[in-house]
Design an enzyme around this catalytic site. Structure first.
Site, PDB file in Angstrom:
ATOM      1  N   CYS A   1       0.745  -0.962  -0.587  1.00  0.00           N
ATOM      2  CA  CYS A   1       0.681  -0.520  -0.211  1.00  0.00           C
ATOM      3  C   CYS A   1       0.740   1.215   0.018  1.00  0.00           C
ATOM      4  O   CYS A   1       1.891   1.221   0.703  1.00  0.00           O
ATOM      5  CB  CYS A   1      -0.437  -0.246   1.467  1.00  0.00           C
ATOM      6  SG  CYS A   1      -1.961  -1.450   1.722  1.00  0.00           S
TER       7      CYS A   1
ATOM      8  N   GLY B   1       0.525   0.282  -5.161  1.00  0.00           N
ATOM      9  CA  GLY B   1      -0.706  -0.021  -5.445  1.00  0.00           C
ATOM     10  C   GLY B   1      -1.649   0.205  -6.747  1.00  0.00           C
ATOM     11  O   GLY B   1      -2.146   1.247  -6.294  1.00  0.00           O
TER      12      GLY B   1
ATOM     13  N   ASN C   1      -0.979   1.233   5.685  1.00  0.00           N
ATOM     14  CA  ASN C   1       0.076   0.362   4.799  1.00  0.00           C
ATOM     15  C   ASN C   1       0.956  -0.644   6.044  1.00  0.00           C
ATOM     16  O   ASN C   1       1.419  -0.551   7.424  1.00  0.00           O
ATOM     17  CB  ASN C   1       1.328   1.313   4.520  1.00  0.00           C
ATOM     18  CG  ASN C   1       2.427   0.716   3.787  1.00  0.00           C
ATOM     19  OD1 ASN C   1       3.541   1.298   3.383  1.00  0.00           O
ATOM     20  ND2 ASN C   1       2.428  -0.517   3.175  1.00  0.00           N
ATOM     21  N   GLY C   2       0.795  -2.081   5.491  1.00  0.00           N
ATOM     22  CA  GLY C   2       1.015  -3.200   6.826  1.00  0.00           C
ATOM     23  C   GLY C   2       0.315  -4.273   7.125  1.00  0.00           C
ATOM     24  O   GLY C   2      -0.599  -4.249   6.058  1.00  0.00           O
TER      25      GLY C   2
ATOM     26  N   CYS D   1      12.141  -3.012   6.665  1.00  0.00           N
ATOM     27  CA  CYS D   1      11.947  -4.431   5.407  1.00  0.00           C
ATOM     28  C   CYS D   1      12.445  -3.675   4.215  1.00  0.00           C
ATOM     29  O   CYS D   1      12.237  -3.165   3.655  1.00  0.00           O
ATOM     30  CB  CYS D   1      10.527  -3.848   4.658  1.00  0.00           C
ATOM     31  SG  CYS D   1       9.870  -5.176   3.456  1.00  0.00           S
TER      32      CYS D   1
ATOM     33  N   TYR E   1      13.060  -4.047  -4.185  1.00  0.00           N
ATOM     34  CA  TYR E   1      11.956  -4.414  -5.277  1.00  0.00           C
ATOM     35  C   TYR E   1      11.162  -3.609  -5.140  1.00  0.00           C
ATOM     36  O   TYR E   1      10.735  -2.671  -5.962  1.00  0.00           O
ATOM     37  CB  TYR E   1      11.797  -5.364  -4.682  1.00  0.00           C
ATOM     38  CG  TYR E   1      10.257  -5.734  -5.886  1.00  0.00           C
ATOM     39  CD1 TYR E   1      10.892  -6.198  -7.148  1.00  0.00           C
ATOM     40  CD2 TYR E   1       8.550  -5.834  -5.211  1.00  0.00           C
ATOM     41  CE1 TYR E   1       9.849  -7.152  -8.180  1.00  0.00           C
ATOM     42  CE2 TYR E   1       8.008  -6.356  -6.304  1.00  0.00           C
ATOM     43  CZ  TYR E   1       8.312  -6.577  -7.626  1.00  0.00           C
ATOM     44  OH  TYR E   1       7.901  -7.234  -8.756  1.00  0.00           O
TER      45      TYR E   1
ATOM     46  N   ASP F   1      16.502  -8.966  -9.859  1.00  0.00           N
ATOM     47  CA  ASP F   1      16.888  -8.456  -8.281  1.00  0.00           C
ATOM     48  C   ASP F   1      16.295  -9.312  -7.475  1.00  0.00           C
ATOM     49  O   ASP F   1      17.080  -9.108  -6.027  1.00  0.00           O
ATOM     50  CB  ASP F   1      15.562  -6.471  -7.775  1.00  0.00           C
ATOM     51  CG  ASP F   1      14.380  -7.137  -8.894  1.00  0.00           C
ATOM     52  OD1 ASP F   1      13.748  -8.196  -8.171  1.00  0.00           O
ATOM     53  OD2 ASP F   1      14.059  -5.842  -9.652  1.00  0.00           O
TER      54      ASP F   1
ATOM     55  N   CYS G   1       5.561 -13.158   4.325  1.00  0.00           N
ATOM     56  CA  CYS G   1       5.671 -11.922   5.344  1.00  0.00           C
ATOM     57  C   CYS G   1       4.470 -12.082   6.070  1.00  0.00           C
ATOM     58  O   CYS G   1       4.052 -12.422   5.538  1.00  0.00           O
ATOM     59  CB  CYS G   1       6.025 -11.293   4.109  1.00  0.00           C
ATOM     60  SG  CYS G   1       6.258  -9.031   4.793  1.00  0.00           S
TER      61      CYS G   1
ATOM     62  N   CYS H   1      14.220  -5.916   8.827  1.00  0.00           N
ATOM     63  CA  CYS H   1      13.596  -7.022   8.947  1.00  0.00           C
ATOM     64  C   CYS H   1      13.875  -7.632   7.582  1.00  0.00           C
ATOM     65  O   CYS H   1      14.290  -7.477   7.048  1.00  0.00           O
ATOM     66  CB  CYS H   1      11.891  -6.857   9.298  1.00  0.00           C
ATOM     67  SG  CYS H   1      11.240  -9.003   8.963  1.00  0.00           S
TER      68      CYS H   1
ATOM     69  N   CYS I   1      11.609 -12.739   5.795  1.00  0.00           N
ATOM     70  CA  CYS I   1      12.029 -13.624   3.695  1.00  0.00           C
ATOM     71  C   CYS I   1      12.904 -14.105   3.610  1.00  0.00           C
ATOM     72  O   CYS I   1      12.331 -15.223   2.910  1.00  0.00           O
ATOM     73  CB  CYS I   1      10.537 -12.663   3.004  1.00  0.00           C
ATOM     74  SG  CYS I   1      11.753 -11.428   2.602  1.00  0.00           S
TER      75      CYS I   1
END
Lengths: 497, 497, 497, 497
Positions: free
Chosen positions: A10, A36, A110-111, A245, A251, A355, A391, A442, A445
């Site tokens: 988002c 988004g 967002n999250g 993140c 990306y 990437d 994630c 973080c 992933c």
């Protein structure tokens, strides 16, 4: 910015104190469109009334000039949202707009909250009703609770209930509030446009509206913007480290943006260069998979001295195609977007830079196209480590067993992708290219090390998948709730247009 | 059916036990389109999940074939709604669809609750949040309340809290429930289509889907349709009389419908005949104002022997017109719909029959057109009494001082309308034309005798007009709440697209 | 005005000398919408340039305010057109706009040329190319011909080539020209709006724009409106009588219009009365088939003294319906538009009045609905004679063998329609109700007496059905041309979006 | 492919002998979208009938699946077209579809005829009428002429009348014909897809439909594809050299395409390298102006060893923006598409590579953005010579005095663009990078040496600007025709929706 294929994300934009708040928010959402593409909306306030316009689709399609002229005010917040088809619905279009005892309020998020389902169940047991299937609505229920409203600082009290990733924008009739969770998973930036205050997920939105970047909203900070100016409060107590993140850098974010304090393009160039150091390759040309991997490919080329080149052209016009029954819709869609430059590829030894690789299917398709065009050797270099874990903090990765690197060695992935050699950037190498200490990112992933304990696996549909207990009936549970999913079965799927 | 100008109203349709429930509901809403042209939606249930499709606009425009194919189930409810521009908004499109502890539920409402604002305030004080500005949402909040859910019969308990007019359709995953308030203000009918049960505001919807009318839902009755069949419960206790809206007979309902147990067309013919008895007129032709007043004019002509005629043609294609700056948009719109047949009118003494006169402006315009076409005399006969009072039970009359008969004598109205003579049907005359005893009808708009005490005047915007108290702020009240409107100022206008 | 089912027709509107010519033409087309619902367009002239806007669909849908603002000028002509699906196409949207040596010209046509195919073939042999499939384009080719242009009066010369029915509006940069063929098949009227001159197919368009009717364009008259005023010329020589289409009076024209010098409504009332004289019926109620037959039913009721009543209600909102696979789309569409008032019909002896019966299927469906509603007797009275012959002059009747009265006696038609008795108005009776002498009307569809010899049968698709001879190839004719269809096979179907 | 700003161009695609001809043509047009974004259409043939679908807009927006399903056949041709707003109109959407004595025919044209206005005038004098304002229609008039049709080879005869640039696709019911003018200005390629024959402006369209490139249609060649196979004829006699448009290589064509026998990307890389040889620059980074100049920048970087970098990100979502009254719509549109990566630019010495500079305003804007982002030095290198002359062969350059290099020295252009240094590629350098001998390219826009004598200047609006002579009036000429524009004034502007 580029067209994304596998992610859930988002973007937020807000502005306080500008006569053209609605139009500027609309522009800001354009800049954040890459975060988004499913829905977009704007809520404005004229000091008394909140008004909302928006819907499903791209920013350029959702809003008409008339829409923008119909909502007024000197402050506004906007949101763009991505999610997969199943759960897309008008009713989920953020910012959500509600009314409660304390007045109207709009919220954009967002999250991802990992305790949203639990909180929702509790509130439903208190008699609350829910109209959306997204985790954001629960925040408003917490805010509306009289016990919370009577607190010295209701918002801080409410945020302390939330677990997970959340950059938030709230709009009240008289003020705009920006929040970033204590671990700071998602970015959120503050800027100035003359006397107005702007907030955005990424700084490229500031560039489009000619605003100046000022600073990031800090993890665990509440910034309240009102006639009394910009006020900052802290919440969440001391946390030993943050959890920014790293995938934003790899990306998500636009290369022109500054995220977590540094420029995304430069981070990616550095990652490409580091990758070249770690895993050089012998080839005639370094070519990026368009268009995300350009930055990393530039870094790789620069480090190795192998000339930078192009293997593909990209179409800016690609839309839906009406294909023949005998065609594969997916293949055609890819081909409509990318075309191999055969003469640049035939007979060459290519170092292809990507990437990141998620499912691997799209990458394999592109590799295969290069092979058919006559590439002599293909050495794939990926400017991030293998993705092997889900994630829970706002990215919509596919299920773990759909990840190409899940339970596959690098050699097995190489064989799957049908390249002559394959190397990933190391976790350490990746973290050496960013500014903050490694523990402040973080990397779950890649590493599986989650910054918050995630005992009950949640996914995007967890709020929708809960099952039915009939109203006023004797609780005859329909088959469904996983054992341990809660003390009782909970209410059912709701979908609206 | 005809195009309505000044009314606020709704139509309900539901079906249980048919594989084509969604398509049939769609047809049923077509038949009820005259009861509401602002929005339309359908919610279906497949036994587990509720799904909604709909939006702002006419039934024929709102739904695509794809929409109807996307929602499934053997039961469905639908709603058409009318309201003025200001408050029309996607979020208010009924049926409303919610999720609460007891599961998902959809609700469609025809009528008006006079204690909705009060109940809403109470629930907001309990921490509940509201997403719409219509009075229907409060019913769900009552239903969701744990204290209510724990009752033997939650729905009965909830309905006992409601004050006002409500014909309701509720859809739960496993059942459809039809409710009519104890005073039975608004119609609601039960029918059969093979093995399926259908419910509709008017029986003309049954005709379109080839269903058979069975009986009315009774005032104070809850009809639950599920796999266990059709079950009836009573609520609301004994009431001395009902309050069926006489205006349904006069204007709202389609002439082909059976409402409150008798055919609308025949009632209107009888009213026209009675009007002729009470107030005959000398003329060459009896002409109706198209198209509602045809029935009454037929009755008037039959009673007097004066030939029935036409003074206007009506266009079926009238849409928006893009007029010149120098034109009046309103006048042009009327002229696009109606054209005087000059040669039928010139030199004639006309007895013009109208079903009812609200503001008087439209009627005056038509009278004026007849005059310009050369009518020699114009005697207006109105087949209902003068409207002098507002409605709190679901009709959107204009404010009282906009009613042409408010504080005007019949002679003053005659002068305003510029007719040679004017007569209204008497209250007694009107009531003599319908089946039930006079006291079982609500005639408040004519008589001012409200069947429920209405101390706090409410109008359609009352839920939207309440003012703001800031979140977490010290309650600095914005100017606004009328004295006595409640113990404190309450939250503010929320509008969404 | 009503929704038509089986007819092919057009409407013309033009205005000269008004600053708001485009907007007024738009309004005028609204009034004429009942004459054609397939396409609509407007061409304006500012004295130098012709500009066109329009497309497929209803007037209210085809034009946006922006469209109307984009074309300018003090004169404009507009056209509405009906035709069946097969041949509808953007390229055929009239007015057609062309450029030739003499400059740009636009043309709008109501009628049908019976020698169009022949003329087209000739011109193609001269090397001309055609872009549309309608018969109007050939008029421009004639006009553009240098030999014709060099004539004293090119337009007169060209019109003398045309055979058939044509009311025309032509727009040149500096003038508007109105033409009616020498037999005057189709109506065309002149009016005044202040200093401006207006032309329209029917006078109801004058009413909507507040213009005054002045006179009809005469059969065989060319009216040229320019800065030099209104000039009239005659062409076509002496004709012994005209051929005004009686079906305009019976069905096409709006009841409020004045057509061929008298009011349509009054003509229809007279026909209904005459029908009652010729073929009275015993019944309780006279009811019209909505909505065309209202006028005739009024006349019938007045003549017989049997009360006028309603048997149906009509919906103004009927649109597309998305029906179930098991339903008949056609039946549902009819039911969505009309609903029987059962209580008004049950047990009654009905005298049903219809204006005309073409295929009979729709009428039969309505009769059947009345029967199901419990009508005791049904006596059908048709206010025109049996239709047994095709029309070559602008009406799109179905093929002759689809006409219910074709090779059927009245008794056979009665049996087909399943009514208790059936009577048609006699040809003489019909002609006694109109103003002009009988021989001045075309009654071919009833009598088979065509005012022009029609040796080669033409229908709407004749221009499209001609077949292919290949370009530059050796003329290998594809199967197709009916023997005697012309001296050689001619080029083929062209369809465009 | 990229979004173009200043050019007028077209793209052609055709296929013969494939069951999915329409769908494949649709895909082919997608690939050629960069050659024209104004309109798109497809004409198919099933052996007998030609059918057309299309309209104004992008390929993805113009066609619905339904459109494509409605037209049938085993052969089809398609066209995409660009032109500026003024003259865009539905009626000009190619392929044009006509009917003449020899049958139906469709034509699609890429190029520009310099004698079209002259030919049109002649034909109008013969009595022909024109419906479009583009130069293509005249070709059909020539073809339809009986004197031409009677020739042994009508098409060759007609083509010999044409002067200018034309790659053509014609579709007759039984065959497809591809033509390239004797000088071969515009590309046109032949390919195979299984048993089907495909034709396209560029080979990237072959890639998308999985066809194999076979050869170019030769200058002066007519290729006829029918059931009798592929037949080739020559026309136009011997020409000493061809005139392939070098601007196709520099800017128009997609980098993945093969044009005039060689790959566009490689030509551009070579031009960038040659530019570096001729005019090296000292800098930290070589950055392309996105996205066309990537290839040349790669060549420049490779030749100089200066690292290749990015200075901008590009948005794929840019659409209309609704801007504030105080904003410049144009600036905002550019900013919505491109954003500077400030951190990559600040403090750096940039060598900015551009493929070509036309007006200079857009380039100046981007240079200015780089400067504001903190670039220390900006050295602009343009991989083609200065454009100083108009194009009469299919490119829509602005008027000569709008060209930045017109009557400006390189130093003056440098000052205008506000760069630290500026160099263009030399004409010789440019021609050394392509395969054919220099004299076989048209370099008129750079050199002013036109391959065909262009005495009467024509531009895109010449057909529309001609003025009016009144029909049947005494030729009172409206002011207008430039002296020498022809022997007399000619008819006027025609615009249609």
């Amino acid at each position: 910015m580029q067209q994304r294929s596998v992610t859930h994300h988002c973007g937020l934009f807000g502005i306080y104190g500008h006569d053209e708040a609605v139009f500027l928010t609309h522009l800001g959402l354009h800049a954040l469109q890459h975060r988004g593409q499913e829905s977009a909306a704007i809520v404005s306030s004229n000091g008394q009334t909140l008004q909302k316009r928006g819907g499903m689709g791209l920013v350029k399609d959702v809003f008409t000039r008339r829409d923008l002229g119909e909502i007024h005010g000197h402050m506004a917040i906007g949101h763009v949202r991505y999610s997969t088809t199943g759960s897309c619905s008008d009713v989920n279009v953020q910012p959500l707009l509600f009314s409660c005892a304390a007045g109207p309020v709009a919220i954009a998020h967002n999250g991802n909250l990992i305790n949203a389902a639990l909180l929702r169940r509790q509130y439903e047991d208190f008699g609350h009703i829910f109209q959306t299937t997204n985790d954001t609505e629960v925040i408003i229920h917490l805010l509306a609770k009289p016990a919370h409203q009577s607190r010295q600082n209701p918002l801080v009290h409410v945020l302390n209930h939330l677990q997970g990733a959340y950059s938030l924008l709230l709009l009240f009739p008289d003020r705009m509030v920006a929040v970033r969770d204590p671990l700071g998973f998602r970015p959120l930036c503050l800027g100035r446009l003359g006397g107005a205050v702007v907030v955005a997920s990424e700084t490229n939105a500031f560039d489009l509206v000619d605003a100046e970047y000022e600073r990031d909203v800090e993890p665990g900070e509440i910034v309240t913007i009102s006639d009394e100016g910009v006020q900052s409060r802290r919440f969440g107590g001391d946390v030993p480290h943050t959890a920014a993140c790293i995938f934003e850098q790899i990306y998500f974010a636009d290369p022109s943006s500054r995220v977590f304090g540094e420029n995304v393009h430069l981070v990616r160039v550095a990652m490409g260069a580091r990758l070249a150091e770690e895993s050089p390759a012998d080839g005639d040309l370094v070519v990026p998979i368009p268009t995300c991997a350009q930055c990393a490919a530039i870094g790789f080329s620069r480090q190795t001295g192998i000339p930078y080149g192009r293997a593909f052209t990209t179409s800016h016009y690609a839309g839906r195609s009406f294909i023949m029954p005998t065609q594969s819709e997916r293949d055609t869609a890819v081909k409509m977007k990318l075309n191999v430059i055969k003469d640049a590829v035939a007979g060459r030894r290519l170092v292809v830079v990507e990437d990141s690789v998620v499912r691997g299917t799209t990458t394999r398709g592109k590799i295969s196209a290069l092979r058919r065009a006559g590439a002599k050797e293909i050495h794939l270099r990926v400017a991030s480590p293998p993705i092997r874990h889900g994630c829970y903090f706002g990215i919509d990765f596919p299920q773990q067993d759909k990840l190409v690197a899940y339970q596959r060695s690098v050699e097995e992935v190489r064989a799957f992708l049908e390249v002559d050699s394959l190397a990933y950037l190391s976790l350490e190498g990746m973290l050496s290219c960013v500014r903050m200490p490694p523990r402040d990112y973080c990397t779950a992933c890649f590493s599986g090390r989650y910054p918050i304990d995630v005992t009950e696996p949640v996914d995007k549909f967890s709020l929708e998948r809960r099952q039915l207990r009939m109203f006023g009936s004797a609780g005859a549970d329909v088959p469904g709730p996983p054992a341990g999913a809660g003390r009782r079965a909970v209410p059912g799927a709701v979908s609206t247009p």
